[in-house]
Scaffold this motif. Structure first.
Motif, PDB file in Angstrom:
ATOM      1  N   ALA A 190       0.822  -1.212   0.000  1.00 27.03           N
ATOM      2  CA  ALA A 190       0.000   0.000   0.000  1.00 27.03           C
ATOM      3  C   ALA A 190       0.856   1.262   0.000  1.00 27.03           C
ATOM      4  O   ALA A 190       0.481   2.272  -0.603  1.00 27.03           O
ATOM      5  N   GLY A 191       2.001   1.218   0.669  1.00 34.84           N
ATOM      6  CA  GLY A 191       2.841   2.405   0.774  1.00 34.84           C
ATOM      7  C   GLY A 191       3.913   2.528  -0.277  1.00 34.84           C
ATOM      8  O   GLY A 191       4.628   3.544  -0.337  1.00 34.84           O
ATOM      9  N   PHE A 192       4.060   1.513  -1.131  1.00 29.63           N
ATOM     10  CA  PHE A 192       5.152   1.485  -2.100  1.00 29.63           C
ATOM     11  C   PHE A 192       5.142   2.692  -3.036  1.00 29.63           C
ATOM     12  O   PHE A 192       6.178   3.315  -3.297  1.00 29.63           O
ATOM     13  N   ALA A 193       3.972   3.059  -3.540  1.00 28.26           N
ATOM     14  CA  ALA A 193       3.891   4.136  -4.534  1.00 28.26           C
ATOM     15  C   ALA A 193       4.404   5.464  -3.995  1.00 28.26           C
ATOM     16  O   ALA A 193       4.895   6.304  -4.759  1.00 28.26           O
ATOM     17  N   ASP A 194       4.330   5.660  -2.687  1.00 29.76           N
ATOM     18  CA  ASP A 194       4.757   6.934  -2.099  1.00 29.76           C
ATOM     19  C   ASP A 194       6.257   6.999  -1.827  1.00 29.76           C
ATOM     20  O   ASP A 194       6.765   8.052  -1.442  1.00 29.76           O
ATOM     21  N   THR A 195       6.969   5.898  -2.018  1.00 33.10           N
ATOM     22  CA  THR A 195       8.398   5.870  -1.678  1.00 33.10           C
ATOM     23  C   THR A 195       9.281   6.414  -2.789  1.00 33.10           C
ATOM     24  O   THR A 195      10.413   6.828  -2.533  1.00 33.10           O
ATOM     25  N   GLY A 196       8.805   6.370  -4.041  1.00 31.40           N
ATOM     26  CA  GLY A 196       9.656   6.727  -5.172  1.00 31.40           C
ATOM     27  C   GLY A 196      10.581   5.604  -5.589  1.00 31.40           C
ATOM     28  O   GLY A 196      11.362   5.755  -6.538  1.00 31.40           O
ATOM     29  N   ALA A 197      10.531   4.464  -4.876  1.00 32.86           N
ATOM     30  CA  ALA A 197      11.350   3.312  -5.259  1.00 32.86           C
ATOM     31  C   ALA A 197      10.891   2.781  -6.610  1.00 32.86           C
ATOM     32  O   ALA A 197       9.727   2.946  -7.007  1.00 32.86           O
ATOM     33  N   ARG A 198      11.813   2.129  -7.300  1.00 33.05           N
ATOM     34  CA  ARG A 198      11.536   1.715  -8.671  1.00 33.05           C
ATOM     35  C   ARG A 198      10.869   0.347  -8.747  1.00 33.05           C
ATOM     36  O   ARG A 198      10.030   0.104  -9.613  1.00 33.05           O
ATOM     37  N   GLN A 199      11.254  -0.580  -7.858  1.00 29.42           N
ATOM     38  CA  GLN A 199      10.735  -1.944  -7.931  1.00 29.42           C
ATOM     39  C   GLN A 199      10.423  -2.471  -6.539  1.00 29.42           C
ATOM     40  O   GLN A 199      11.113  -2.145  -5.567  1.00 29.42           O
ATOM     41  N   LEU A 200       9.393  -3.315  -6.473  1.00 33.53           N
ATOM     42  CA  LEU A 200       9.015  -4.008  -5.247  1.00 33.53           C
ATOM     43  C   LEU A 200       9.017  -5.501  -5.526  1.00 33.53           C
ATOM     44  O   LEU A 200       8.415  -5.966  -6.495  1.00 33.53           O
ATOM     45  N   HIS A 201       9.707  -6.247  -4.683  1.00 35.45           N
ATOM     46  CA  HIS A 201       9.769  -7.701  -4.787  1.00 35.45           C
ATOM     47  C   HIS A 201       9.343  -8.260  -3.429  1.00 35.45           C
ATOM     48  O   HIS A 201       9.775  -7.761  -2.392  1.00 35.45           O
ATOM     49  N   PHE A 202       8.530  -9.298  -3.434  1.00 32.93           N
ATOM     50  CA  PHE A 202       8.112  -9.839  -2.142  1.00 32.93           C
ATOM     51  C   PHE A 202       7.876 -11.337  -2.235  1.00 32.93           C
ATOM     52  O   PHE A 202       7.689 -11.897  -3.314  1.00 32.93           O
ATOM     53  N   GLU A 203       7.904 -11.974  -1.077  1.00 28.44           N
ATOM     54  CA  GLU A 203       7.620 -13.404  -0.958  1.00 28.44           C
ATOM     55  C   GLU A 203       6.708 -13.610   0.230  1.00 28.44           C
ATOM     56  O   GLU A 203       6.912 -13.034   1.297  1.00 28.44           O
ATOM     57  N   ARG A 204       5.702 -14.454   0.045  1.00 31.60           N
ATOM     58  CA  ARG A 204       4.783 -14.783   1.125  1.00 31.60           C
ATOM     59  C   ARG A 204       5.280 -16.005   1.875  1.00 31.60           C
ATOM     60  O   ARG A 204       5.873 -16.899   1.288  1.00 31.60           O
ATOM     61  N   PHE A 205       4.980 -16.055   3.170  1.00 33.37           N
ATOM     62  CA  PHE A 205       5.255 -17.251   3.947  1.00 33.37           C
ATOM     63  C   PHE A 205       3.961 -17.984   4.288  1.00 33.37           C
ATOM     64  O   PHE A 205       3.942 -18.849   5.144  1.00 33.37           O
ATOM     65  N   ALA A 206       2.881 -17.632   3.640  1.00 33.71           N
ATOM     66  CA  ALA A 206       1.605 -18.299   3.847  1.00 33.71           C
ATOM     67  C   ALA A 206       0.816 -18.208   2.559  1.00 33.71           C
ATOM     68  O   ALA A 206       1.166 -17.459   1.647  1.00 33.71           O
ATOM     69  N   ALA A 207      -0.238 -18.984   2.480  1.00 29.44           N
ATOM     70  CA  ALA A 207      -1.060 -18.970   1.274  1.00 29.44           C
ATOM     71  C   ALA A 207      -1.663 -17.594   1.052  1.00 29.44           C
ATOM     72  O   ALA A 207      -2.128 -16.958   1.997  1.00 29.44           O
ATOM     73  N   PRO A 208      -1.667 -17.099  -0.193  1.00 31.24           N
ATOM     74  CA  PRO A 208      -2.294 -15.805  -0.473  1.00 31.24           C
ATOM     75  C   PRO A 208      -3.809 -15.920  -0.377  1.00 31.24           C
ATOM     76  O   PRO A 208      -4.373 -17.013  -0.516  1.00 31.24           O
TER      77      PRO A 208
END
Length: 351
Positions: free
Chosen positions: A243-261
């Motif tokens: 939710a907060g990624f767009a406000d950071t100015g960062a170029r890319q977001l990568h993530f991994e879940r540790f539970a079922a989505p």
């Protein structure tokens, strides 16, 4: 595939992860070909029989195991974000992230939090002692570390395991990296001393019992415009980071879940288990795997995210809504399905 191919610039996170899963599988097959002089078979390395060399209590309900060859010798190379498929003595197959320095090939280290209410894998891992033998397959990477000049690593709880290897690699490459590490309490958070020794000035440890529950700015304020953010942890942490990624100015977001989505756009359905004749009702907000486990607890599964292939079943009839990132077009045409994420109508499966 050419490993120097251009990587998409601003894909949505889910699409980017899917892209990188395929990219990395093909790239790693190429690396194994170059190092061995022959093509690798399949998408992972061959099975290895490894000995539990040591067992360490890292935090409350968290143990780490070091796995090594019985007679010594280097293990296959791995990269930050890699995991092992581990076959437990009971026959359960589970996936655990490699954690530690990727340059150390004398052993593999995994860390597991004990979850008594889970599927049994973590409890079994905690019962293993030095000298126990395990079959593992891999390493395999569904969460590749594509280094950028500036990197923010966000870890929650046991989600520190892939983040730790990324911190080691970022430090070795001289990147401008920072880590925010959240958890319930310091006693519940593994590898604090190791992170402090790696570079305490770059790591912000944020236990909930000291700071309260985090909001987006608490974990993202050190993100650098144009940089990358990597995140692994529980669903609430992933949600606030996304939710907060767009406000950071960062170029890319990568993530991994540790539970079922969570199930998105699910419709209720029924699945017939052909061998027993049982008909299983699947609510709109549950996966086919979860519903089948209610009546068949021993059904095979691992990642619950549609990329490992452990829960693959043969569909004898019915329309399949494929939602995985693993099966080929030929496998789908043959009626194969990953029941952890995919759905369908009037399904009859060979179980």
């Amino acid at each position: 595939m050419d490993p120097t191919a251009t990587i998409p610039d601003r894909m949505p996170p889910d699409q980017f992860l899917a892209f990188m899963t395929g990219f990395t599988d093909r790239y790693m097959r190429g690396l194994r070909f170059l190092s061995s002089g022959r093509p690798a078979s399949g998408g992972t390395a061959a099975d290895l029989r490894l000995r539990v060399e040591s067992r360490t209590v890292e935090a409350e309900d968290v143990v780490s195991l070091r796995l090594a060859r019985t007679h010594g010798g280097p293990l296959p190379a791995w990269q930050p974000g890699c995991h092992l498929d581990v076959v437990l003595p009971s026959g359960l197959r589970r996936q655990y992230s490699l954690c530690g320095d990727p340059a150390d090939r004398s052993s593999y280290r995994i860390a597991v939090r004990r979850l008594p209410s889970g599927g049994g894998g973590s409890v079994e891992i905690h019962q293993l002692q030095p000298g126990s033998m395990l079959t593992v397959r891999g390493p395999r990477n569904a969460f590749p570390f594509v280094a950028a000049e500036s990197v923010l690593l966000v870890a929650g709880g046991i989600g520190i395991t892939p983040m730790l290897s990324m911190a080691w690699e970022a430090a070795r490459r001289g990147l401008d990296w920072r880590m925010v590490y959240a958890g319930r309490s310091r006693d519940s958070m593994p590898f604090l001393a190791e992170l402090e020794n790696l570079d305490a000035t770059r790591v912000f440890v944020r236990p909930d019992d000291e700071y309260g529950l985090p909001v987006a700015d608490d974990v993202l304020k050190s993100a650098v415009a144009g940089g990358s953010i990597y995140c692994c942890g529980p669903a609430p942490l992933l949600s606030l980071v996304r939710a907060g990624f767009a406000d950071t100015g960062a170029r890319q977001l990568h993530f991994e879940r540790f539970a079922a989505p969570p199930v998105i756009d699910g419709q209720p359905l029924e699945v017939e288990l052909r061998r027993s004749g049982q008909v299983v009702s699947v609510p709109a907000d549950r996966s086919v795997l979860a519903a089948i486990r209610d009546v068949r607890p021993a059904v095979a599964y691992s990642c619950q995210q549609g990329f490992c292939g452990t829960c693959k079943v043969k569909v004898l009839s019915g329309a399949i809504d494929h939602r995985d990132r693993r099966l080929t077009d030929a496998q789908r045409a043959a009626g194969e399905m990953l029941i952890c994420v995919s759905r369908g109508e009037n399904l009859v499966v060979d179980l």
